[in-house]
Design a protein around this motif. Structure first.
Motif, PDB file in Angstrom:
ATOM      1  N   LEU A 134      -0.669   1.686   3.017  1.00 28.04           N
ATOM      2  CA  LEU A 134      -1.317   2.013   1.739  1.00 28.04           C
ATOM      3  C   LEU A 134      -1.923   3.510   1.743  1.00 28.04           C
ATOM      4  CD1 LEU A 134      -3.495  -1.124   1.277  1.00 28.04           C
ATOM      5  CD2 LEU A 134      -1.675  -0.299  -0.192  1.00 28.04           C
ATOM      6  N   SER A 178       3.197  -2.740   6.797  1.00 29.74           N
ATOM      7  CA  SER A 178       1.591  -2.817   7.364  1.00 29.74           C
ATOM      8  C   SER A 178       0.606  -2.553   6.163  1.00 29.74           C
ATOM      9  CB  SER A 178       1.642  -1.876   8.667  1.00 29.74           C
ATOM     10  OG  SER A 178       1.552  -0.523   8.169  1.00 29.74           O
ATOM     11  N   VAL A 179      -0.339  -2.794   6.625  1.00 20.11           N
ATOM     12  CA  VAL A 179      -1.674  -2.122   5.519  1.00 20.11           C
ATOM     13  C   VAL A 179      -1.805  -0.879   5.694  1.00 20.11           C
ATOM     14  CG1 VAL A 179      -4.084  -2.685   4.942  1.00 20.11           C
ATOM     15  CG2 VAL A 179      -2.716  -4.687   5.696  1.00 20.11           C
ATOM     16  N   LYS A 214      -9.221  -4.355   4.524  1.00 18.00           N
ATOM     17  CA  LYS A 214      -8.586  -4.976   5.948  1.00 18.00           C
ATOM     18  C   LYS A 214      -9.411  -6.702   5.873  1.00 18.00           C
ATOM     19  CE  LYS A 214      -7.490  -1.648   9.189  1.00 18.00           C
ATOM     20  NZ  LYS A 214      -7.818  -0.927  10.562  1.00 18.00           N
ATOM     21  N   VAL A 230      -5.878  -7.891   2.491  1.00 17.28           N
ATOM     22  CA  VAL A 230      -4.595  -7.666   2.018  1.00 17.28           C
ATOM     23  C   VAL A 230      -3.509  -7.954   3.266  1.00 17.28           C
ATOM     24  CG1 VAL A 230      -5.083  -6.212   0.121  1.00 17.28           C
ATOM     25  CG2 VAL A 230      -4.783  -5.303   2.317  1.00 17.28           C
ATOM     26  N   ILE A 231      -2.584  -8.408   2.771  1.00 12.19           N
ATOM     27  CA  ILE A 231      -1.302  -8.363   4.217  1.00 12.19           C
ATOM     28  C   ILE A 231      -0.311  -7.759   3.519  1.00 12.19           C
ATOM     29  CG2 ILE A 231      -2.338 -10.564   4.916  1.00 12.19           C
ATOM     30  CD1 ILE A 231      -0.276 -12.181   3.399  1.00 12.19           C
ATOM     31  N   PRO A 232       0.684  -7.211   4.460  1.00 12.75           N
ATOM     32  CA  PRO A 232       1.850  -6.707   4.047  1.00 12.75           C
ATOM     33  C   PRO A 232       3.083  -7.881   3.779  1.00 12.75           C
ATOM     34  CG  PRO A 232       1.684  -6.416   6.304  1.00 12.75           C
ATOM     35  CD  PRO A 232       0.438  -7.095   5.851  1.00 12.75           C
ATOM     36  N   LEU A 283       0.607  -7.335  -0.453  1.00 15.96           N
ATOM     37  CA  LEU A 283       0.882  -6.122  -0.914  1.00 15.96           C
ATOM     38  C   LEU A 283       2.241  -6.241  -1.719  1.00 15.96           C
ATOM     39  CD1 LEU A 283      -0.585  -3.761   1.702  1.00 15.96           C
ATOM     40  CD2 LEU A 283      -1.494  -4.291  -0.490  1.00 15.96           C
ATOM     41  N   ILE A 294      -8.716   1.765   2.968  1.00 18.77           N
ATOM     42  CA  ILE A 294      -7.889   0.937   3.690  1.00 18.77           C
ATOM     43  C   ILE A 294      -8.670   0.060   4.801  1.00 18.77           C
ATOM     44  CG2 ILE A 294      -6.397   0.636   5.493  1.00 18.77           C
ATOM     45  CD1 ILE A 294      -4.930   3.133   4.352  1.00 18.77           C
TER      46      ILE A 294
END
Length: 195
Positions: free
Chosen positions: A175, A171-172, A190, A193-195, A137, A186
């Motif tokens: 978002l 963190s996701v 899961k 996506v990763i932070p 992200l 979100i």
């Protein structure tokens, strides 16, 4: 004079007056030679500070269908169009319709200019395949974000806009603060996506 009734500002002023008086009393005799002539008093000048940088440069990675891909330093407030120009411009095979050239840049951002045709953004947008590796992200391009399920071009643009205004994602779950993305979306993202 009772010093306890003075305010802190009055105490500082009194201390400055006493110090100045002491310097005058002790310093004047030293300014004169024994024969009564004056000695030149050196002029004290404040040291010059180093020039302050008016603005730090943004460093962005421009990749894909550009003439000079790589890292480019640009002034703050510049747009993706400026980054593409700094990279020598788009190649003849570039698909600039897949890139929001008006989007503002953020330091450390990667801009990917896709190619037209098979394997480019045109092919990806029609089928919208899910990414094979999780999308970061904090560094993802608009094309990578747009390819995520349930994320269209408008919402994809909101993610780097939010990132630029509020800093990197940690963190996701963050978002949820991006307009247009709720808990259901979100959950759907899961693992993708990763932070």
């Amino acid at each position: 004079m009772d010093l306890h009734v003075l305010t802190p500002a009055q105490r500082r002023l009194l201390a400055a007056v006493v110090l100045l008086g002491t310097l005058l009393v002790l310093g004047v005799p030293r300014l004169l030679h024994r024969d009564g002539t004056h000695v030149a008093i050196p002029v004290l000048r404040a040291p010059r500070s180093a020039p302050v940088s008016r603005s730090a440069k943004l460093v962005v990675d421009v990749a894909g269908a550009v003439r000079r891909p790589g890292l480019h330093a640009l002034a703050p407030g510049t747009r993706i169009a400026d980054a593409v120009a700094a990279a020598g411009g788009a190649t003849a095979k570039a698909d600039l319709t897949a890139v929001n050239l008006a989007a503002p840049l953020a330091d450390g951002e990667q801009i990917v200019v896709p190619t037209r045709g098979p394997g480019g953004a045109g092919a990806a947008s029609s089928g919208a395949p899910s990414p094979t590796a999780p999308v970061d992200l904090n560094t993802a391009s608009l094309e990578q974000l747009d390819a995520l399920p349930g994320i269209g071009p408008t919402t994809a643009q909101k993610i780097p806009d939010y990132r630029q205004a509020h800093g990197p994602f940690h963190s996701v779950a963050e978002l949820d603060a991006v307009p247009g993305i709720g808990q259901g979306r979100i959950e759907q993202l899961k693992g993708l996506v990763i932070p």
